[in-house]
Enzyme design. Structure first.
Site, PDB file in Angstrom:
ATOM      1  N   LYS A 105       0.822  -1.226   0.000  1.00 35.61           N
ATOM      2  CA  LYS A 105       0.000   0.000   0.000  1.00 35.61           C
ATOM      3  C   LYS A 105       0.848   1.264   0.000  1.00 35.61           C
ATOM      4  O   LYS A 105       0.472   2.263  -0.605  1.00 35.61           O
ATOM      5  CB  LYS A 105      -0.957   0.005   1.198  1.00 35.61           C
ATOM      6  CG  LYS A 105      -0.292  -0.023   2.574  1.00 35.61           C
ATOM      7  CD  LYS A 105      -0.159  -1.405   3.143  1.00 35.61           C
ATOM      8  CE  LYS A 105       0.671  -1.412   4.415  1.00 35.61           C
ATOM      9  NZ  LYS A 105       0.678  -2.662   5.099  1.00 35.61           N
ATOM     10  N   GLU A 129      -5.108  -5.882  -4.885  1.00 35.77           N
ATOM     11  CA  GLU A 129      -6.215  -6.179  -3.969  1.00 35.77           C
ATOM     12  C   GLU A 129      -5.740  -6.309  -2.522  1.00 35.77           C
ATOM     13  O   GLU A 129      -6.396  -5.850  -1.584  1.00 35.77           O
ATOM     14  CB  GLU A 129      -6.914  -7.479  -4.409  1.00 35.77           C
ATOM     15  CG  GLU A 129      -8.026  -7.948  -3.493  1.00 35.77           C
ATOM     16  CD  GLU A 129      -9.127  -6.915  -3.325  1.00 35.77           C
ATOM     17  OE1 GLU A 129      -9.826  -6.647  -4.299  1.00 35.77           O
ATOM     18  OE2 GLU A 129      -9.293  -6.371  -2.210  1.00 35.77           O
ATOM     19  N   GLY A 134      -6.095  -6.438   3.504  1.00 38.95           N
ATOM     20  CA  GLY A 134      -5.497  -7.791   3.483  1.00 38.95           C
ATOM     21  C   GLY A 134      -6.332  -8.786   2.700  1.00 38.95           C
ATOM     22  O   GLY A 134      -6.464  -8.688   1.485  1.00 38.95           O
ATOM     23  N   ILE A 136      -9.523  -9.182   2.699  1.00 42.91           N
ATOM     24  CA  ILE A 136     -10.907  -8.767   2.378  1.00 42.91           C
ATOM     25  C   ILE A 136     -10.991  -8.358   0.911  1.00 42.91           C
ATOM     26  O   ILE A 136     -10.216  -7.514   0.467  1.00 42.91           O
ATOM     27  CB  ILE A 136     -11.339  -7.558   3.251  1.00 42.91           C
ATOM     28  CG1 ILE A 136     -11.130  -7.850   4.732  1.00 42.91           C
ATOM     29  CG2 ILE A 136     -12.776  -7.180   2.961  1.00 42.91           C
ATOM     30  CD1 ILE A 136     -11.357  -6.632   5.629  1.00 42.91           C
ATOM     31  N   GLY A 187       3.467  -9.970  19.065  1.00 41.46           N
ATOM     32  CA  GLY A 187       3.753  -9.896  17.628  1.00 41.46           C
ATOM     33  C   GLY A 187       2.634  -9.271  16.815  1.00 41.46           C
ATOM     34  O   GLY A 187       2.675  -9.287  15.595  1.00 41.46           O
ATOM     35  N   GLU A 190       4.256  -3.885  15.421  1.00 45.54           N
ATOM     36  CA  GLU A 190       5.668  -3.828  15.022  1.00 45.54           C
ATOM     37  C   GLU A 190       6.507  -3.261  16.170  1.00 45.54           C
ATOM     38  O   GLU A 190       6.008  -2.503  17.003  1.00 45.54           O
ATOM     39  CB  GLU A 190       5.818  -2.862  13.829  1.00 45.54           C
ATOM     40  CG  GLU A 190       4.972  -3.171  12.634  1.00 45.54           C
ATOM     41  CD  GLU A 190       5.594  -4.228  11.741  1.00 45.54           C
ATOM     42  OE1 GLU A 190       6.778  -4.560  11.932  1.00 45.54           O
ATOM     43  OE2 GLU A 190       4.879  -4.735  10.866  1.00 45.54           O
ATOM     44  N   ASP A 201      -0.297   4.280   7.892  1.00 42.92           N
ATOM     45  CA  ASP A 201      -0.727   3.096   7.138  1.00 42.92           C
ATOM     46  C   ASP A 201      -2.188   3.260   6.671  1.00 42.92           C
ATOM     47  O   ASP A 201      -2.520   2.971   5.524  1.00 42.92           O
ATOM     48  CB  ASP A 201      -0.574   1.857   8.044  1.00 42.92           C
ATOM     49  CG  ASP A 201      -1.067   0.587   7.375  1.00 42.92           C
ATOM     50  OD1 ASP A 201      -0.408   0.109   6.441  1.00 42.92           O
ATOM     51  OD2 ASP A 201      -2.126   0.076   7.794  1.00 42.92           O
ATOM     52  N   LYS A 205      -3.905   3.520   2.751  1.00 43.85           N
ATOM     53  CA  LYS A 205      -5.041   2.722   2.276  1.00 43.85           C
ATOM     54  C   LYS A 205      -6.195   3.631   1.832  1.00 43.85           C
ATOM     55  O   LYS A 205      -6.877   3.346   0.842  1.00 43.85           O
ATOM     56  CB  LYS A 205      -5.467   1.743   3.371  1.00 43.85           C
ATOM     57  CG  LYS A 205      -4.387   0.666   3.593  1.00 43.85           C
ATOM     58  CD  LYS A 205      -4.539  -0.082   4.901  1.00 43.85           C
ATOM     59  CE  LYS A 205      -3.468  -1.160   5.053  1.00 43.85           C
ATOM     60  NZ  LYS A 205      -3.418  -1.742   6.398  1.00 43.85           N
TER      61      LYS A 205
HETATM   62  N1  HSE Z   1       0.372  -2.982   9.930  1.00 41.63           N
HETATM   63  C1  HSE Z   1      -0.805  -3.267   9.187  1.00 41.63           C
HETATM   64  C2  HSE Z   1      -1.992  -3.422  10.160  1.00 41.63           C
HETATM   65  C3  HSE Z   1      -0.614  -4.503   8.375  1.00 41.63           C
HETATM   66  O1  HSE Z   1      -1.767  -3.431  11.379  1.00 41.63           O
HETATM   67  O2  HSE Z   1      -3.129  -3.498   9.726  1.00 41.63           O
HETATM   68  C4  HSE Z   1      -1.589  -4.705   7.254  1.00 41.63           C
HETATM   69  O3  HSE Z   1      -1.514  -3.705   6.269  1.00 41.63           O
END
Ligand code: HSE
Length: 323
Positions: A105, A129, A134, A136, A187, A190, A201, A205
């Site tokens: 993205k 896509e 992800g 979806i 996990g 990050e 992020d 999107k």
């Molecule tokens: N770091 C992103 C999230 C990963 O937490 O949704 C998927 O793009």
């Protein structure tokens, strides 16, 4: 019958998930496409990294050109992540006449016109896509079976990390720092969560969603955004008192005069709204179309297999046009 040969850039988590989807569903994938489908070359620095898949060593190549200059390779899958060098490699692949599938993205949002122009000039397709939501199937739906609509609004929970943090703050009454630490240990978040928690992020999107829904591209840096780092347990409690939840929302709306408002920020969502039922790290994209009405796409927005599912779906769509 022609075999579909694929070059893969990046065998990290998502690359491994994509490889795994092809291996575990190979019979069905090849039956559906109508021919053999193989990842034949892989560009990856860390060949010996622990992965729970068997990849023959001879598939690894040292340079992207080993893939781009191979006339037998029809499709390049880019799963390196990050803007550069990924965007330049996608462009190079497209200009070499390879179709490209990516989950990236950041690279697509920051270079939308550059990459679309490269695809046009190369006479090939760029499909992405997996870049929003992800697993979806939202982008293909918006540009496919919903394309007869004029879209008026999108409200997206498109970042799993922040939804997980806000949901856990809501259900367990914990502070932002406590949940972030827990999410990192498990996990889910990050080690450097900046792009997630600051809404970067989600802005990437939203940029892609707006380009496809409104044919209006805005660079992600130009999308006003506020992250979730300042949300307190008191804010969450106040929202609860008003029968609302705080969610990080990627929002865009097109008005009758053609103007578009867009932003990423924490918003109050009614508990009874479909987006109020999106918990943990799940994603959802709520859209309004003038013919279809309201729709919500919901599901796993990240993870190797869900993202690999979307990547391989794009690969299969391309493969079917090549035979
Ligand atoms: N770091 C992103 C999230 C990963 O937490 O949704 C998927 O793009």
């Amino acid at each position: 019958m022609k075999e579909i040969k694929i070059g893969l850039l990046g065998l990290g988590n998502i690359g491994t998930g994509t490889y795994k989807v092809l291996e575990m569903n190979r019979d069905q994938i090849e039956a559906s496409v109508g021919t053999k489908v193989n990842i034949v070359k892989i560009l990856e620095k860390y060949i010996d990294r622990e992965r729970d898949i068997d990849v023959p060593r001879e598939k690894f190549v040292a340079k992207a050109e080993d893939i781009f200059d191979d006339p037998e390779i029809d499709i390049v899958i880019e799963l390196l992540g990050g803007v550069e060098p990924a965007a330049s490699l996608i462009e190079q692949a497209l200009r070499s006449g390879k179709h490209v599938v990516t989950a990236n993205k950041a690279a697509v949002a920051a270079n939308y016109h550059r990459l679309m122009d490269a695809a046009k000039e190369g006479g090939v397709q760029l499909r992405f896509e997996a870049s929003v939501g992800g697993g979806i199937p939202v982008l293909t739906a918006l540009t496919g079976c919903l394309q007869a609509n004029k879209f008026t609004r999108v409200l997206g929970i498109v970042n799993g990390t922040t939804n997980y943090i806000l949901d856990k703050m809501t259900t367990e009454g914990l502070s932002y720092d406590e949940v972030l630490k827990d999410a990192q240990e498990k996990g889910f978040a990050e080690a450097d969560p900046t792009a997630d928690v600051e809404g970067i992020d989600a802005a990437n999107k939203l940029s892609i969603l707006m380009a496809l829904m409104f044919d209006h591209y805005v660079h992600p840096d130009d999308i006003p955004r506020k992250g979730i780092t300042e949300i307190t347990p008191e804010d969450i409690e106040e929202a609860r008192g008003n029968k609302t939840l705080i969610k990080l929302i990627a929002y865009a709306e097109k008005f009758e005069d053609g103007s578009i408002k867009y932003e990423v920020r924490p918003m109050y969502i009614k508990e009874t709204h479909p987006l109020g039922g999106v918990h943990k790290e799940y994603n959802a994209v709520f859209v309004e179309g003038n013919a279809v009405g309201n729709l919500m796409f919901y599901g796993p927005g990240a993870g190797p297999l869900p993202t690999g599912s979307a990547v391989m779906g794009d690969v299969m769509e391309l493969a079917k046009t090549m035979l």
